[in-house]
Design a protein around this motif. Structure first.
Motif, PDB file in Angstrom:
ATOM      1  N   THR A 136      -4.963 -11.453  -5.695  1.00  0.00           N
ATOM      2  CA  THR A 136      -4.171 -12.682  -5.776  1.00  0.00           C
ATOM      3  C   THR A 136      -4.909 -13.767  -6.557  1.00  0.00           C
ATOM      4  OG1 THR A 136      -5.004 -13.352  -3.589  1.00  0.00           O
ATOM      5  CG2 THR A 136      -2.852 -12.269  -3.680  1.00  0.00           C
ATOM      6  N   ALA A 137      -6.209 -13.885  -6.341  1.00  0.00           N
ATOM      7  CA  ALA A 137      -6.978 -14.926  -7.036  1.00  0.00           C
ATOM      8  C   ALA A 137      -6.954 -14.736  -8.540  1.00  0.00           C
ATOM      9  CB  ALA A 137      -8.424 -14.940  -6.533  1.00  0.00           C
ATOM     10  N   ASN A 138      -6.893 -13.485  -8.988  1.00  0.00           N
ATOM     11  CA  ASN A 138      -6.917 -13.190 -10.423  1.00  0.00           C
ATOM     12  C   ASN A 138      -5.535 -12.860 -10.988  1.00  0.00           C
ATOM     13  OD1 ASN A 138      -9.927 -13.145 -11.284  1.00  0.00           O
ATOM     14  ND2 ASN A 138      -9.913 -12.055  -9.328  1.00  0.00           N
ATOM     15  N   ARG A 139      -4.505 -13.125 -10.187  1.00  0.00           N
ATOM     16  CA  ARG A 139      -3.110 -12.962 -10.631  1.00  0.00           C
ATOM     17  C   ARG A 139      -2.839 -11.569 -11.198  1.00  0.00           C
ATOM     18  NH1 ARG A 139      -0.578 -16.723  -8.059  1.00  0.00           N
ATOM     19  NH2 ARG A 139       1.221 -16.338  -9.427  1.00  0.00           N
ATOM     20  N   MET A 140      -3.254 -10.565 -10.445  1.00  0.00           N
ATOM     21  CA  MET A 140      -3.070  -9.175 -10.856  1.00  0.00           C
ATOM     22  C   MET A 140      -1.800  -8.647 -10.175  1.00  0.00           C
ATOM     23  SD  MET A 140      -7.111  -8.264 -10.344  1.00  0.00           S
ATOM     24  CE  MET A 140      -7.021  -6.534 -10.798  1.00  0.00           C
ATOM     25  N   ASP A 141      -0.669  -8.900 -10.791  1.00  0.00           N
ATOM     26  CA  ASP A 141       0.628  -8.653 -10.161  1.00  0.00           C
ATOM     27  C   ASP A 141       0.789  -7.234  -9.628  1.00  0.00           C
ATOM     28  OD1 ASP A 141       1.209 -11.250 -10.767  1.00  0.00           O
ATOM     29  OD2 ASP A 141       2.601 -10.799 -12.395  1.00  0.00           O
ATOM     30  N   GLU A 142       0.489  -6.258 -10.441  1.00  0.00           N
ATOM     31  CA  GLU A 142       0.689  -4.864 -10.030  1.00  0.00           C
ATOM     32  C   GLU A 142      -0.189  -4.512  -8.834  1.00  0.00           C
ATOM     33  OE1 GLU A 142       0.426  -0.322 -11.866  1.00  0.00           O
ATOM     34  OE2 GLU A 142       0.378  -2.050 -13.212  1.00  0.00           O
ATOM     35  N   GLU A 143      -1.443  -4.950  -8.876  1.00  0.00           N
ATOM     36  CA  GLU A 143      -2.359  -4.640  -7.778  1.00  0.00           C
ATOM     37  C   GLU A 143      -2.000  -5.416  -6.520  1.00  0.00           C
ATOM     38  OE1 GLU A 143      -6.282  -3.712  -8.292  1.00  0.00           O
ATOM     39  OE2 GLU A 143      -6.224  -3.430 -10.452  1.00  0.00           O
ATOM     40  N   VAL A 144      -1.476  -6.620  -6.683  1.00  0.00           N
ATOM     41  CA  VAL A 144      -1.007  -7.378  -5.518  1.00  0.00           C
ATOM     42  C   VAL A 144       0.113  -6.614  -4.829  1.00  0.00           C
ATOM     43  CG1 VAL A 144       0.227  -9.451  -4.778  1.00  0.00           C
ATOM     44  CG2 VAL A 144      -1.700  -9.661  -6.343  1.00  0.00           C
ATOM     45  N   GLU A 145       1.073  -6.133  -5.600  1.00  0.00           N
ATOM     46  CA  GLU A 145       2.198  -5.379  -5.031  1.00  0.00           C
ATOM     47  C   GLU A 145       1.709  -4.141  -4.289  1.00  0.00           C
ATOM     48  OE1 GLU A 145       5.297  -6.296  -4.992  1.00  0.00           O
ATOM     49  OE2 GLU A 145       5.183  -8.012  -6.352  1.00  0.00           O
ATOM     50  N   GLN A 146       0.799  -3.397  -4.906  1.00  0.00           N
ATOM     51  CA  GLN A 146       0.293  -2.172  -4.298  1.00  0.00           C
ATOM     52  C   GLN A 146      -0.499  -2.464  -3.028  1.00  0.00           C
ATOM     53  OE1 GLN A 146      -1.965  -0.402  -7.470  1.00  0.00           O
ATOM     54  NE2 GLN A 146      -0.155   0.292  -8.588  1.00  0.00           N
ATOM     55  N   THR A 147      -1.317  -3.515  -3.075  1.00  0.00           N
ATOM     56  CA  THR A 147      -2.156  -3.846  -1.928  1.00  0.00           C
ATOM     57  C   THR A 147      -1.329  -4.366  -0.765  1.00  0.00           C
ATOM     58  OG1 THR A 147      -3.956  -4.420  -3.458  1.00  0.00           O
ATOM     59  CG2 THR A 147      -4.194  -5.144  -1.177  1.00  0.00           C
ATOM     60  N   ILE A 148      -0.345  -5.211  -1.057  1.00  0.00           N
ATOM     61  CA  ILE A 148       0.528  -5.721  -0.003  1.00  0.00           C
ATOM     62  C   ILE A 148       1.306  -4.582   0.648  1.00  0.00           C
ATOM     63  CG2 ILE A 148       2.707  -6.970   0.339  1.00  0.00           C
ATOM     64  CD1 ILE A 148       0.365  -8.800   0.524  1.00  0.00           C
ATOM     65  N   GLU A 149       1.752  -3.647  -0.152  1.00  0.00           N
ATOM     66  CA  GLU A 149       2.482  -2.493   0.397  1.00  0.00           C
ATOM     67  C   GLU A 149       1.605  -1.720   1.387  1.00  0.00           C
ATOM     68  OE1 GLU A 149       4.987   1.451  -1.097  1.00  0.00           O
ATOM     69  OE2 GLU A 149       4.022   0.144  -2.563  1.00  0.00           O
ATOM     70  N   LYS A 150       0.338  -1.515   1.024  1.00  0.00           N
ATOM     71  CA  LYS A 150      -0.584  -0.813   1.925  1.00  0.00           C
ATOM     72  C   LYS A 150      -0.771  -1.600   3.224  1.00  0.00           C
ATOM     73  CE  LYS A 150      -3.283   1.332  -1.788  1.00  0.00           C
ATOM     74  NZ  LYS A 150      -4.601   1.346  -2.488  1.00  0.00           N
ATOM     75  N   LEU A 151      -0.928  -2.910   3.094  1.00  0.00           N
ATOM     76  CA  LEU A 151      -1.149  -3.747   4.271  1.00  0.00           C
ATOM     77  C   LEU A 151       0.068  -3.752   5.193  1.00  0.00           C
ATOM     78  CD1 LEU A 151      -2.942  -6.747   2.541  1.00  0.00           C
ATOM     79  CD2 LEU A 151      -3.986  -5.136   4.144  1.00  0.00           C
ATOM     80  N   MET A 152       1.248  -3.836   4.615  1.00  0.00           N
ATOM     81  CA  MET A 152       2.462  -3.883   5.421  1.00  0.00           C
ATOM     82  C   MET A 152       2.797  -2.525   6.037  1.00  0.00           C
ATOM     83  SD  MET A 152       3.054  -7.023   5.320  1.00  0.00           S
ATOM     84  CE  MET A 152       4.571  -7.003   6.285  1.00  0.00           C
ATOM     85  N   ASN A 153       2.313  -1.458   5.430  1.00  0.00           N
ATOM     86  CA  ASN A 153       2.557  -0.115   5.955  1.00  0.00           C
ATOM     87  C   ASN A 153       1.520   0.322   6.978  1.00  0.00           C
ATOM     88  OD1 ASN A 153       4.877   0.296   4.443  1.00  0.00           O
ATOM     89  ND2 ASN A 153       3.776   1.221   2.725  1.00  0.00           N
ATOM     90  N   ASN A 154       0.555  -0.557   7.251  1.00  0.00           N
ATOM     91  CA  ASN A 154      -0.490  -0.244   8.224  1.00  0.00           C
ATOM     92  C   ASN A 154       0.090  -0.328   9.634  1.00  0.00           C
ATOM     93  OD1 ASN A 154      -2.742   0.022   9.807  1.00  0.00           O
ATOM     94  ND2 ASN A 154      -3.786  -1.790   9.031  1.00  0.00           N
ATOM     95  N   THR A 155       0.238   0.798  10.286  1.00  0.00           N
ATOM     96  CA  THR A 155       0.890   0.839  11.601  1.00  0.00           C
ATOM     97  C   THR A 155       0.017   0.264  12.708  1.00  0.00           C
ATOM     98  OG1 THR A 155       0.084   3.112  11.918  1.00  0.00           O
ATOM     99  CG2 THR A 155       2.293   2.840  10.979  1.00  0.00           C
ATOM    100  N   THR A 156      -1.272   0.082  12.463  1.00  0.00           N
ATOM    101  CA  THR A 156      -2.152  -0.456  13.503  1.00  0.00           C
ATOM    102  C   THR A 156      -2.223  -1.980  13.474  1.00  0.00           C
ATOM    103  OG1 THR A 156      -4.137  -0.306  12.088  1.00  0.00           O
ATOM    104  CG2 THR A 156      -3.572   1.627  13.398  1.00  0.00           C
ATOM    105  N   ALA A 157      -1.725  -2.602  12.414  1.00  0.00           N
ATOM    106  CA  ALA A 157      -1.775  -4.065  12.305  1.00  0.00           C
ATOM    107  C   ALA A 157      -0.702  -4.700  13.177  1.00  0.00           C
ATOM    108  CB  ALA A 157      -1.589  -4.492  10.857  1.00  0.00           C
ATOM    109  N   SER A 158      -1.047  -5.826  13.809  1.00  0.00           N
ATOM    110  CA  SER A 158      -0.097  -6.529  14.666  1.00  0.00           C
ATOM    111  C   SER A 158       0.949  -7.265  13.830  1.00  0.00           C
ATOM    112  CB  SER A 158      -0.832  -7.530  15.555  1.00  0.00           C
ATOM    113  OG  SER A 158      -1.385  -8.581  14.762  1.00  0.00           O
TER     114      SER A 158
END
Length: 214
Positions: free
Chosen positions: A77-99
């Motif tokens: 996010t700090a470096n405005r890397m749109d594609e990597e932001v999308e991929q990373t957010i998807e991983k974070l939101m798909n994490n079933t252990t996160a509250s």
């Protein structure tokens, strides 16, 4: 897993085998392993995340954490890397252990990054009460043009860098470049760890005198 982590795990494995081979107490062995693990985690993760101030070290630390989405999201996010932001957010939101509240924090970061106020509002409602929730609530007030309400709202935030960052944004909307530059500089000075990295990148992108004059 980077080389330092791999070296540590190998060393711990060998140490544990040797200690058990020499009939050492399993409780003693586990105690030493847990203690050294805590020290390593503090040195290699907690310190750079929370207290580091050198931008080059922060950049190297964050860039090396592609395998840790909850850390790498700051770099992307700090470096405005749109594609990597999308991929990373998807991983974070798909994490079933996160509250639910943890995922709301990620959604807020994403909503702010995309300037998606609908997503940001939805995330704020699901966040636990904290300085971070108040920070995003204040951003929403700023986006809605409620500068005075935003000033009053941010007064309850304990973290100095957040207050200065919000004041800088309020003054930017009011076209007060001198105040913006002052508050932005104070926000960077008051921040540590990944927050300093994010603030520095934001200042370089939006709050320099050259940018404000445009």
């Amino acid at each position: 897993m980077d080389r330092r982590e791999l070296f540590y795990y190998v060393a711990v494995f060998i140490y544990t085998l040797l200690m058990l081979w020499n009939d050492q107490s399993i409780i003693l062995v586990l105690g030493i392993v847990l203690f050294t693990t805590l020290i390593m985690f503090t040195i290699h993760i907690i310190y750079p995340m929370a207290w580091e101030t050198r931008l080059d070290r922060l950049d190297a630390f964050l860039r090396s954490k592609q395998h840790k989405p909850y850390i790498y999201i700051f770099y992307a996010t700090a470096n405005r890397m749109d594609e990597e932001v999308e991929q990373t957010i998807e991983k974070l939101m798909n994490n079933t252990t996160a509250s639910k509240s943890t995922k709301a924090n990620y959604q807020a970061v994403y909503g702010l990054y995309r300037n998606d106020l609908f997503t940001l509002r939805k995330a704020v409602r699901e966040m636990r009460r904290s300085d971070y929730r108040t920070y995003y609530e204040t951003i929403l007030l700023v986006e809605e043009g409620n500068s005075e309400r935003a000033r009053a709202h941010l007064a309850s935030i304990k973290k100095e860098w957040m207050r200065f960052a919000l004041l800088a944004e309020i003054e930017r909307r009011l076209n007060h470049p001198e105040q913006v530059a002052e508050y932005a500089a104070r926000a960077v000075h008051a921040s540590r760890g990944v927050n300093r990295y994010l603030m520095t990148k934001e200042v370089e992108r939006y709050y320099t005198k050259e940018q404000l004059a445009q």
